[in-house]
Motif scaffolding. Structure first.
Motif, PDB file in Angstrom:
ATOM      1  N   SER A  15       0.816  -1.503   0.007  1.00  0.00           N
ATOM      2  CA  SER A  15      -0.282  -0.329  -0.155  1.00  0.00           C
ATOM      3  C   SER A  15       0.323   1.087  -0.217  1.00  0.00           C
ATOM      4  O   SER A  15      -0.112   2.880   0.057  1.00  0.00           O
ATOM      5  CB  SER A  15      -0.911  -0.749   1.326  1.00  0.00           C
ATOM      6  N   VAL A  16       2.041   1.529  -0.421  1.00  0.00           N
ATOM      7  CA  VAL A  16       3.259   2.028  -0.182  1.00  0.00           C
ATOM      8  C   VAL A  16       2.957   2.689  -1.373  1.00  0.00           C
ATOM      9  O   VAL A  16       2.907   2.430  -2.616  1.00  0.00           O
ATOM     10  CB  VAL A  16       4.506   1.585  -0.300  1.00  0.00           C
ATOM     11  N   VAL A  17       2.772   4.323  -1.442  1.00  0.00           N
ATOM     12  CA  VAL A  17       2.371   5.221  -2.418  1.00  0.00           C
ATOM     13  C   VAL A  17       4.074   5.716  -2.695  1.00  0.00           C
ATOM     14  O   VAL A  17       4.716   6.068  -1.907  1.00  0.00           O
ATOM     15  CB  VAL A  17       1.177   6.661  -2.317  1.00  0.00           C
ATOM     16  N   TRP A  18       4.830   5.149  -4.191  1.00  0.00           N
ATOM     17  CA  TRP A  18       5.837   5.850  -4.509  1.00  0.00           C
ATOM     18  C   TRP A  18       5.964   7.084  -5.437  1.00  0.00           C
ATOM     19  O   TRP A  18       4.437   7.491  -6.065  1.00  0.00           O
ATOM     20  CB  TRP A  18       6.544   5.288  -5.607  1.00  0.00           C
ATOM     21  N   MET A  19       6.500   8.335  -4.960  1.00  0.00           N
ATOM     22  CA  MET A  19       6.710   9.370  -5.933  1.00  0.00           C
ATOM     23  C   MET A  19       8.156   9.143  -6.887  1.00  0.00           C
ATOM     24  O   MET A  19       9.240   9.585  -6.062  1.00  0.00           O
ATOM     25  CB  MET A  19       6.696  10.427  -4.668  1.00  0.00           C
ATOM     26  N   ARG A  20       7.761   9.980  -7.424  1.00  0.00           N
ATOM     27  CA  ARG A  20       8.804   9.738  -8.837  1.00  0.00           C
ATOM     28  C   ARG A  20       9.196  10.727  -9.010  1.00  0.00           C
ATOM     29  O   ARG A  20       8.610  12.178  -9.130  1.00  0.00           O
ATOM     30  CB  ARG A  20       8.262   9.587  -9.830  1.00  0.00           C
ATOM     31  N   SER A  21      10.954  11.160  -8.964  1.00  0.00           N
ATOM     32  CA  SER A  21      11.540  12.558  -9.191  1.00  0.00           C
ATOM     33  C   SER A  21      10.989  12.951 -10.270  1.00  0.00           C
ATOM     34  O   SER A  21      10.045  12.517 -11.512  1.00  0.00           O
ATOM     35  CB  SER A  21      12.555  12.509  -9.793  1.00  0.00           C
ATOM     36  N   VAL A  31      14.700   8.324  -9.396  1.00  0.00           N
ATOM     37  CA  VAL A  31      14.329   7.627  -7.683  1.00  0.00           C
ATOM     38  C   VAL A  31      13.260   8.071  -7.498  1.00  0.00           C
ATOM     39  O   VAL A  31      12.380   8.863  -8.285  1.00  0.00           O
ATOM     40  CB  VAL A  31      15.414   8.549  -6.993  1.00  0.00           C
ATOM     41  N   GLU A  32      12.951   7.224  -6.734  1.00  0.00           N
ATOM     42  CA  GLU A  32      11.782   7.039  -6.176  1.00  0.00           C
ATOM     43  C   GLU A  32      11.954   7.376  -4.675  1.00  0.00           C
ATOM     44  O   GLU A  32      12.204   6.548  -3.778  1.00  0.00           O
ATOM     45  CB  GLU A  32      10.070   5.776  -5.882  1.00  0.00           C
ATOM     46  N   ILE A  33      10.320   8.220  -4.185  1.00  0.00           N
ATOM     47  CA  ILE A  33      10.760   7.754  -2.226  1.00  0.00           C
ATOM     48  C   ILE A  33       9.439   7.813  -2.530  1.00  0.00           C
ATOM     49  O   ILE A  33       8.429   8.021  -2.536  1.00  0.00           O
ATOM     50  CB  ILE A  33      10.934   8.906  -1.808  1.00  0.00           C
ATOM     51  N   ALA A  34       8.852   7.245  -0.668  1.00  0.00           N
ATOM     52  CA  ALA A  34       8.171   7.003  -0.238  1.00  0.00           C
ATOM     53  C   ALA A  34       7.519   7.441   1.800  1.00  0.00           C
ATOM     54  O   ALA A  34       8.828   6.978   1.886  1.00  0.00           O
ATOM     55  CB  ALA A  34       7.132   5.865  -0.317  1.00  0.00           C
ATOM     56  N   PHE A  35       6.639   8.147   1.746  1.00  0.00           N
ATOM     57  CA  PHE A  35       6.780   8.511   3.485  1.00  0.00           C
ATOM     58  C   PHE A  35       5.912   7.098   3.763  1.00  0.00           C
ATOM     59  O   PHE A  35       5.174   7.080   3.623  1.00  0.00           O
ATOM     60  CB  PHE A  35       6.437   9.590   3.783  1.00  0.00           C
ATOM     61  N   VAL A  36       6.484   6.793   4.653  1.00  0.00           N
ATOM     62  CA  VAL A  36       5.468   5.658   5.748  1.00  0.00           C
ATOM     63  C   VAL A  36       6.233   5.721   7.435  1.00  0.00           C
ATOM     64  O   VAL A  36       7.515   5.171   7.759  1.00  0.00           O
ATOM     65  CB  VAL A  36       6.255   3.984   4.879  1.00  0.00           C
TER      66      VAL A  36
END
Length: 79
Positions: A15-21, A31-36
């Motif tokens: 269910s993680v939402v990845w954000m792409r540069s 690069v993709e990041i996710a705040f968990v």
């Protein structure tokens, strides 16, 4: 003793939402990041099975501050 830092395997990534540069459409492996919770996860967006790095908020803040300060700028000589 300090608590151990979580690893990617400790998270339910379904269910993680990845954000792409947004560096541009020509980037093959963005690069993709996710705040968990209190952690920040980072991975290679071109390969969803790539290793996932886990950062604490303090580590992330230090990374962002270094990037803004030019600490990671490439000088053309491999540094």
């Amino acid at each position: 003793m300090l608590p151990s830092k979580p690893k990617a395997a400790d998270f339910d990534l379904s269910s993680v939402v990845w954000m792409r540069s947004e560096a541009g459409p020509t980037i093959e492996d963005p690069v993709e990041i996710a705040f968990v919770g209190e952690n920040i996860l980072m991975r290679n967006g071109g390969d969803e099975d790539s290793a996932i790095l886990v950062f604490t908020q303090a580590e992330w803040d230090a990374f962002v501050a270094g990037a803004l300060d030019g600490e990671f700028d490439y000088d053309g000589q491999g540094r």
